[in-house]
Motif scaffolding. Structure first.
Motif, PDB file in Angstrom:
ATOM      1  N   UNK A   1       0.519 -15.564  -8.854  1.00 10.93           N
ATOM      2  CA  UNK A   1       0.175 -14.572  -7.856  1.00 10.93           C
ATOM      3  C   UNK A   1      -1.313 -14.727  -7.539  1.00 10.93           C
ATOM      4  N   UNK A   2      -1.623 -14.683  -6.260  1.00  7.61           N
ATOM      5  CA  UNK A   2      -3.011 -14.829  -5.827  1.00  7.61           C
ATOM      6  C   UNK A   2      -3.846 -13.628  -6.257  1.00  7.61           C
ATOM      7  N   UNK A   3      -5.148 -13.863  -6.377  1.00 10.77           N
ATOM      8  CA  UNK A   3      -6.054 -12.779  -6.761  1.00 10.77           C
ATOM      9  C   UNK A   3      -6.079 -11.690  -5.690  1.00 10.77           C
ATOM     10  N   UNK A   4      -6.020 -12.080  -4.424  1.00 13.57           N
ATOM     11  CA  UNK A   4      -6.045 -11.088  -3.346  1.00 13.57           C
ATOM     12  C   UNK A   4      -4.786 -10.212  -3.369  1.00 13.57           C
ATOM     13  N   UNK A   5      -3.656 -10.788  -3.764  1.00 10.72           N
ATOM     14  CA  UNK A   5      -2.425 -10.009  -3.863  1.00 10.72           C
ATOM     15  C   UNK A   5      -2.526  -8.995  -4.996  1.00 10.72           C
ATOM     16  N   UNK A   6      -3.099  -9.404  -6.127  1.00 13.43           N
ATOM     17  CA  UNK A   6      -3.274  -8.485  -7.258  1.00 13.43           C
ATOM     18  C   UNK A   6      -4.204  -7.334  -6.883  1.00 13.43           C
ATOM     19  N   UNK A   8      -4.713  -6.184  -3.845  1.00 11.49           N
ATOM     20  CA  UNK A   8      -3.987  -5.344  -2.899  1.00 11.49           C
ATOM     21  C   UNK A   8      -3.030  -4.394  -3.615  1.00 11.49           C
ATOM     22  N   UNK A   9      -2.298  -4.908  -4.596  1.00 10.39           N
ATOM     23  CA  UNK A   9      -1.354  -4.069  -5.350  1.00 10.39           C
ATOM     24  C   UNK A   9      -2.101  -2.979  -6.110  1.00 10.39           C
ATOM     25  N   UNK A  10      -3.219  -3.316  -6.706  1.00  3.35           N
ATOM     26  CA  UNK A  10      -4.022  -2.329  -7.432  1.00  3.35           C
ATOM     27  C   UNK A  10      -4.537  -1.238  -6.484  1.00  3.35           C
ATOM     28  N   UNK A  11      -5.039  -1.625  -5.335  1.00  2.00           N
ATOM     29  CA  UNK A  11      -5.524  -0.644  -4.359  1.00  2.00           C
ATOM     30  C   UNK A  11      -4.389   0.228  -3.825  1.00  2.00           C
ATOM     31  N   UNK A  12      -3.229  -0.361  -3.646  1.00  5.79           N
ATOM     32  CA  UNK A  12      -2.071   0.398  -3.194  1.00  5.79           C
ATOM     33  C   UNK A  12      -1.662   1.442  -4.232  1.00  5.79           C
ATOM     34  N   UNK A  17      -1.270   7.024  -6.005  1.00  8.79           N
ATOM     35  CA  UNK A  17      -1.249   7.887  -7.176  1.00  8.79           C
ATOM     36  C   UNK A  17      -2.509   8.748  -7.278  1.00  8.79           C
ATOM     37  N   UNK A  18      -3.655   8.128  -7.261  1.00  7.49           N
ATOM     38  CA  UNK A  18      -4.911   8.839  -7.536  1.00  7.49           C
ATOM     39  C   UNK A  18      -5.355   9.694  -6.353  1.00  7.49           C
ATOM     40  N   UNK A  19      -5.292   9.145  -5.164  1.00  6.30           N
ATOM     41  CA  UNK A  19      -5.802   9.862  -3.991  1.00  6.30           C
ATOM     42  C   UNK A  19      -5.077  11.194  -3.762  1.00  6.30           C
ATOM     43  N   UNK A  20      -3.736  11.242  -3.783  1.00  6.67           N
ATOM     44  CA  UNK A  20      -3.093  12.547  -3.592  1.00  6.67           C
ATOM     45  C   UNK A  20      -3.452  13.560  -4.676  1.00  6.67           C
ATOM     46  N   UNK A  21      -3.593  13.107  -5.912  1.00  2.00           N
ATOM     47  CA  UNK A  21      -3.936  14.027  -6.992  1.00  2.00           C
ATOM     48  C   UNK A  21      -5.357  14.566  -6.840  1.00  2.00           C
TER      49      UNK A  21
END
Length: 92
Positions: A1-6, A8-12, A17-21
């Motif tokens: 898996x590319x670093x940019x994909x990782x 992106x998944x982390x930011x998603x 999860x964090x932003x709504x809370x």
């Protein structure tokens, strides 16, 4: 898996999860079942449910765990099916 994909998944995950809370610190998260029960009681106060659950979980945590387990099993079945379809197309 590319670093940019990782990344992106982390930011998603952070966004989902964090932003709504953080934006809704005092919000009460409840399910649709409780909301429906409240509306039914307003519409027909004398309504009696015709079905009782077969198993009543001992606590809300157990109920949440069982719901998460059900979701995980469903996601696993869907992922297996999609992987199977992709592999069968690749081998055909």
């Amino acid at each position: 898996m590319k670093k940019s994909t990782k990344i992106f998944i982390l930011l998603l995950l952070v966004a989902l999860v964090v932003v709504p809370l953080k934006l809704l610190p005092d919000a009460e998260f409840s399910g649709a079942d409780g909301e429906a029960e409240g509306v039914i009681q307003q519409i027909a106060p004398s309504y009696e449910p015709w079905f009782e659950p077969l198993i009543e979980p001992a606590s809300g945590e157990i109920e949440s765990f069982l719901f998460a387990l059900q979701a995980a099993i469903g996601a696993s079945v869907i992922a297996y099916y999609l992987g199977y379809r992709k592999a069968s197309k690749k081998n055909a």
